[in-house]
Design a protein around this motif. Sequence first.
Motif, PDB file in Angstrom:
ATOM      1  N   MET A 282      56.072  91.649  42.047  1.00 42.18           N
ATOM      2  CA  MET A 282      55.253  92.520  42.831  1.00 42.18           C
ATOM      3  C   MET A 282      54.194  91.717  43.360  1.00 42.18           C
ATOM      4  N   ARG A 283      53.957  91.639  44.600  1.00 35.04           N
ATOM      5  CA  ARG A 283      53.742  90.258  44.747  1.00 35.04           C
ATOM      6  C   ARG A 283      53.564  89.847  46.159  1.00 35.04           C
ATOM      7  N   ARG A 284      52.574  89.792  46.694  1.00 36.17           N
ATOM      8  CA  ARG A 284      52.374  89.182  47.980  1.00 36.17           C
ATOM      9  C   ARG A 284      50.910  88.969  48.172  1.00 36.17           C
ATOM     10  N   THR A 285      50.516  87.972  48.883  1.00 36.66           N
ATOM     11  CA  THR A 285      49.109  87.649  48.885  1.00 36.66           C
ATOM     12  C   THR A 285      48.515  87.421  50.255  1.00 36.66           C
ATOM     13  N   GLU A 286      49.294  87.350  51.290  1.00 31.94           N
ATOM     14  CA  GLU A 286      48.749  87.190  52.611  1.00 31.94           C
ATOM     15  C   GLU A 286      48.691  88.558  53.272  1.00 31.94           C
ATOM     16  N   ALA A 287      48.135  88.604  54.491  1.00 33.99           N
ATOM     17  CA  ALA A 287      48.060  89.893  55.183  1.00 33.99           C
ATOM     18  C   ALA A 287      49.452  90.507  55.244  1.00 33.99           C
ATOM     19  N   GLY A 288      49.552  91.763  54.832  1.00 30.16           N
ATOM     20  CA  GLY A 288      50.858  92.407  54.805  1.00 30.16           C
ATOM     21  C   GLY A 288      51.652  92.094  53.565  1.00 30.16           C
ATOM     22  N   ARG A 289      51.043  91.366  52.647  1.00 27.81           N
ATOM     23  CA  ARG A 289      51.714  91.053  51.399  1.00 27.81           C
ATOM     24  C   ARG A 289      50.790  91.406  50.248  1.00 27.81           C
ATOM     25  N   THR A 290      51.394  91.675  49.130  1.00 26.65           N
ATOM     26  CA  THR A 290      50.588  92.080  47.986  1.00 26.65           C
ATOM     27  C   THR A 290      51.015  91.363  46.727  1.00 26.65           C
ATOM     28  N   LEU A 291      50.193  91.447  45.734  1.00 28.89           N
ATOM     29  CA  LEU A 291      50.464  90.805  44.455  1.00 28.89           C
ATOM     30  C   LEU A 291      50.289  91.831  43.370  1.00 28.89           C
ATOM     31  N   ALA A 292      51.163  91.841  42.403  1.00 34.04           N
ATOM     32  CA  ALA A 292      51.018  92.808  41.321  1.00 34.04           C
ATOM     33  C   ALA A 292      50.993  92.110  39.988  1.00 34.04           C
ATOM     34  N   PHE A 293      50.824  92.896  38.967  1.00 29.25           N
ATOM     35  CA  PHE A 293      50.739  92.375  37.615  1.00 29.25           C
ATOM     36  C   PHE A 293      52.102  92.020  37.060  1.00 29.25           C
TER      37      PHE A 293
ATOM     38  N   THR B 191      42.301  87.469  34.623  1.00 29.03           N
ATOM     39  CA  THR B 191      43.416  87.339  35.558  1.00 29.03           C
ATOM     40  C   THR B 191      43.872  88.699  36.057  1.00 29.03           C
ATOM     41  N   ARG B 192      43.989  89.655  35.141  1.00 30.46           N
ATOM     42  CA  ARG B 192      44.450  90.975  35.556  1.00 30.46           C
ATOM     43  C   ARG B 192      43.427  91.641  36.484  1.00 30.46           C
ATOM     44  N   ARG B 193      42.153  91.483  36.187  1.00 27.72           N
ATOM     45  CA  ARG B 193      41.126  92.069  37.055  1.00 27.72           C
ATOM     46  C   ARG B 193      41.117  91.370  38.410  1.00 27.72           C
ATOM     47  N   ALA B 194      41.358  90.053  38.386  1.00 27.19           N
ATOM     48  CA  ALA B 194      41.415  89.309  39.649  1.00 27.19           C
ATOM     49  C   ALA B 194      42.547  89.822  40.529  1.00 27.19           C
ATOM     50  N   ILE B 195      43.691  90.084  39.930  1.00 27.05           N
ATOM     51  CA  ILE B 195      44.836  90.586  40.687  1.00 27.05           C
ATOM     52  C   ILE B 195      44.528  91.949  41.288  1.00 27.05           C
ATOM     53  N   ALA B 196      43.865  92.811  40.503  1.00 28.90           N
ATOM     54  CA  ALA B 196      43.519  94.145  41.003  1.00 28.90           C
ATOM     55  C   ALA B 196      42.574  94.053  42.198  1.00 28.90           C
ATOM     56  N   HIS B 197      41.579  93.167  42.119  1.00 26.14           N
ATOM     57  CA  HIS B 197      40.674  92.977  43.249  1.00 26.14           C
ATOM     58  C   HIS B 197      41.425  92.392  44.447  1.00 26.14           C
ATOM     59  N   LEU B 198      42.332  91.487  44.186  1.00 25.85           N
ATOM     60  CA  LEU B 198      43.080  90.855  45.272  1.00 25.85           C
ATOM     61  C   LEU B 198      43.941  91.869  46.012  1.00 25.85           C
ATOM     62  N   ASN B 199      44.670  92.705  45.256  1.00 32.66           N
ATOM     63  CA  ASN B 199      45.515  93.721  45.887  1.00 32.66           C
ATOM     64  C   ASN B 199      44.705  94.601  46.832  1.00 32.66           C
ATOM     65  N   LEU B 200      43.571  95.084  46.316  1.00 34.96           N
ATOM     66  CA  LEU B 200      42.742  95.986  47.109  1.00 34.96           C
ATOM     67  C   LEU B 200      42.145  95.259  48.303  1.00 34.96           C
ATOM     68  N   GLY B 201      41.710  94.025  48.096  1.00 34.05           N
ATOM     69  CA  GLY B 201      41.104  93.267  49.189  1.00 34.05           C
ATOM     70  C   GLY B 201      42.065  92.978  50.319  1.00 34.05           C
ATOM     71  N   VAL B 202      43.313  92.630  49.979  1.00 31.54           N
ATOM     72  CA  VAL B 202      44.303  92.336  51.021  1.00 31.54           C
ATOM     73  C   VAL B 202      44.644  93.600  51.809  1.00 31.54           C
ATOM     74  N   LEU B 203      44.777  94.720  51.104  1.00 30.06           N
ATOM     75  CA  LEU B 203      45.052  95.985  51.792  1.00 30.06           C
ATOM     76  C   LEU B 203      43.901  96.349  52.726  1.00 30.06           C
ATOM     77  N   GLN B 204      42.675  96.184  52.265  1.00 32.94           N
ATOM     78  CA  GLN B 204      41.518  96.491  53.111  1.00 32.94           C
ATOM     79  C   GLN B 204      41.457  95.551  54.303  1.00 32.94           C
ATOM     80  N   HIS B 205      41.895  94.325  54.126  1.00 32.23           N
ATOM     81  CA  HIS B 205      41.965  93.379  55.248  1.00 32.23           C
ATOM     82  C   HIS B 205      42.937  93.882  56.304  1.00 32.23           C
ATOM     83  N   ASP B 206      44.087  94.419  55.847  1.00 35.10           N
ATOM     84  CA  ASP B 206      45.069  94.967  56.781  1.00 35.10           C
ATOM     85  C   ASP B 206      44.523  96.156  57.552  1.00 35.10           C
ATOM     86  N   GLN B 207      43.556  96.848  56.960  1.00 38.34           N
ATOM     87  CA  GLN B 207      42.957  98.009  57.596  1.00 38.34           C
ATOM     88  C   GLN B 207      41.707  97.635  58.411  1.00 38.34           C
ATOM     89  N   ALA B 208      41.426  96.339  58.481  1.00 39.37           N
ATOM     90  CA  ALA B 208      40.256  95.831  59.206  1.00 39.37           C
ATOM     91  C   ALA B 208      38.940  96.310  58.593  1.00 39.37           C
TER      92      ALA B 208
END
Length: 334
Positions: free
Chosen positions: A1-12, A286-303
Amino acid sequence: MRRTEAGRTLAFERPDTTERGTMLPGPVPSVVSPRLSRDPSKRCSVREFAALGVAVLLSGALAGGCDAPLPEDPKQAETQAAQLLEQAYEDLDAGRWREGLDRSKRALRLREHANGGRLQLAEAHAHLAWARWGMEESSAAAGHESTVARLCAMVEPGSEDLRSYVMHMLGNVHHARGEPAEAIRWWKATLADLRAAAEPDAESIAWVGNDLADQLRRVGSVVSAESLQVEMVRLARTELGASPYTPILLNNLGALYWDQDRLAEAEALYREALEVSLSDSASTPTRRAIAHLNLGVLQHDQAHWETSRENLDRALELSREGFEADDPQRVMFL
């Protein structure tokens, strides 16, 4: 679960295997549990298994191969067989097919000698099927798998934990081989078995339901995948609470919504996953970092640039606590 660039996400990743996320291509990620325990209250790795004080009989007979003399005591034979299958699992998980095959053969012979029950024999055949698949011996693998199905069918659903364990393991094998239809078949049977138990284990049900939902998504059954994932999230909220598994389930449903451009619904779930992670005293950096990353990437996609930057900066900060400086997985936070 898993993506980290715009349009991609990362999961636990599952917390009982590793604290880190794993990057895989594709719009909706999956975290597949490695195995169910025979006893859901005692999940452990092979190393933890020994640390819990389980007897390990490293006798000459145990290491002597398939043709070594068999112990006269049935209890000793079963103990040796159980330990061999633990070792075989470790071998097969590492791709050591021949070693895993030899240990599994010996374990089956010991259990046949000890007049083992149907599920004990099914467990040995499941390991043999895994080894044969790994060695690309498809006909032999299918034969062992057919034997597992026949033996499991002779046992009442929900009556024994070992039945779920064996079926789930074969689902994992087919998932690793890129065979979602077969993984779905075994995981559906596993989920039905867990639900039929006299005292259903919510954690195991959520674990397998998550795996099954992702496989349904992979074969294009998005409606079924969403329905099942919604059910697993509901179960997590009512039964698991602040368990480490809850953010995984929230994230996976959020990823499914994100893939359908249902961004507001995805963001709500990612926010909830973050809140649960932050409220869990056992949650790692690490788990908290992933949670922040998921939300941050999604918010980036939403500008939503400002809030996205806050979450991504926090993810990077936490990643420095959770990863070694030279760990390649830190790249996903940079």
